[in-house]
Design a protein around this motif. Structure first.
Motif: not given
Length: 398
Positions: A149-162, A253-260
């Motif tokens: 599954i490509d979960t990013t289709r539903f959760t997003g790749r960027t902080a704004a998406d999330f 929990t904390y995540h540094r997304f792409e471009g952030s």
């Protein structure tokens, strides 16, 4: 009875109840819960080397248990990680689901050689996918070839998406449908192939959740609760369903997304989409108790335990992160530098690492959680090596 005798008797009863409620289940009872300066130092070293926000380490050697934490429960808050913290176990969920499937197999409710088509007619079809050729054993061992599954289709790749999607309730069936839009990665493994093609596939475990429901007549979380959670007294383990919050003591929990260039707080989020592939919430103590019971035969009869431990080699991509990894039925094995192997399962989610390691006899264990994650591959590889080296040292008694 005099008042003084009644008071004394009451004290005895209270003491007995307290001991009964606080004594861990067989196989994991600690003689000490305090951390040595050495373990606290190792937790702090992991924190510094990985740039994480918090780290917890639980180590058990026989009946002696230590736990240590480093970092902050809330970024910038200065508060330490609480003892007994709950966390999202992510893909460690798969081990619970696999144990449940094997328990059903032991009862004759299903067979590992049953096809997906038998339990979910017409569900796996199209684009070269064929549920008539894929067995439950294939799904458990990731040897069926189903595209992940490509979960990013539903959760997003960027902080704004999330931020936009964190509370979306995504039906896991949508993820399976999306995965089946792709052709299989390879044909299902032939029976008895000692080195079949292998690719980690969350798709298969979402399907297994549906199979458990068909075979048992109730949702897989209820089966996991009755067969494992309640039976082993796992007080901090649950499937949250629609609840997006971590209940009880926990670290954020904390995540540094792409471009952030900064961390995004990922604590509050819907995990409906992860379902049987990764929705479970647990604690270090509970994972220790579960895997020890699993590996020592407390949960499964000998035949099913042997099937659980029957492993195949992981693919090249996973060997980069987990050298020498072989995969059983919902269970990972890696070689130990002191000989033998360590068993367990990893869990990864935006913001979190969960790493577990157990000797084959269940006498030694390590459970590590790290909060504060990035998408940078070099840092991920470096963190992975640090965590696995720590597990190896502790399981080898160093």
């Amino acid at each position: 009875m005099t008042a003084s005798r009644r008071a004394a008797a009451l004290a005895v009863v209270c003491l007995a109840l307290c001991l009964a409620l606080t004594s861990p289940s067989s196989g994991t009872a600690p003689s000490s819960g305090t951390a040595t300066p050495s373990l606290r130092g190792e937790a702090a070293a992991v924190l510094d080397a990985t740039g994480a926000v918090s780290v917890t380490v639980r180590v058990r050697d026989g009946r002696h248990t230590e736990h240590a934490a480093a970092g902050e429960a809330v970024l910038g808050g200065g508060r330490p990680v609480p003892h007994g913290a709950r966390f999202r176990a992510a893909s460690v969920t798969k081990s619970f689901v696999a144990a449940t499937v094997l328990h059903l197999a032991a009862e004759g409710r299903l067979s590992l050689d049953d096809t997906v088509e038998h339990w979910l007619p017409g569900r796996v079809r199209g684009h070269g996918n064929d549920g008539r050729r894929i067995t439950l054993r294939h799904l458990l061992q990731h040897t069926g070839g189903l595209h992940d599954i490509d979960t990013t289709r539903f959760t997003g790749r960027t902080a704004a998406d999330f931020e936009r999607r964190r509370l979306d309730r995504v039906d896991p069936r949508r993820l399976v449908t999306a995965a089946l839009e792709h052709a299989p990665d390879f044909p299902p493994a032939a029976p008895g192939d000692p080195a079949p093609r292998w690719n980690y596939s969350n798709t298969g475990y979402l399907l297994l959740g549906a199979v458990v429901e068909r075979a048992a007549g109730r949702p897989w979380p209820e089966e996991v609760h009755e067969r494992i959670v309640r039976r082993l007294g796992l007080r901090g383990t649950r499937v949250p369903g629609d609840d997006p919050y971590l209940r009880g003591p926990h670290a954020r929990t904390y995540h540094r997304f792409e471009g952030s260039d900064r961390f995004t707080d990922t604590t509050v989020r819907s995990m409906v989409w992860a379902d049987a592939a990764g929705a479970l919430v647990s604690t270090s103590r509970d994972l220790d108790r579960f895997f020890t019971a699993l590996l020592t035969g407390e949960l499964l009869p000998p035949r099913e335990l042997a099937a659980l431990r029957s492993t195949v080699p992981g693919n090249e991509e996973h060997q980069r992160y987990t050298p020498g990894m072989r995969y059983g039925l919902g269970l990972m094995r890696q070689p130990l530098p002191c000989g033998g192997g360590r068993w367990g399962h990893h869990g990864d989610l935006e913001g979190t690492f969960v790493r577990t390691g157990f000797t084959a006899d269940g006498k030694r264990s390590v459970v590590i959680t790290v909060n504060g994650r990035t998408t940078d591959e070099d840092r991920l590889l470096r963190t992975e090596k640090i965590l696995q080296d720590l597990i190896d040292r502790k399981l080898c008694g160093r």
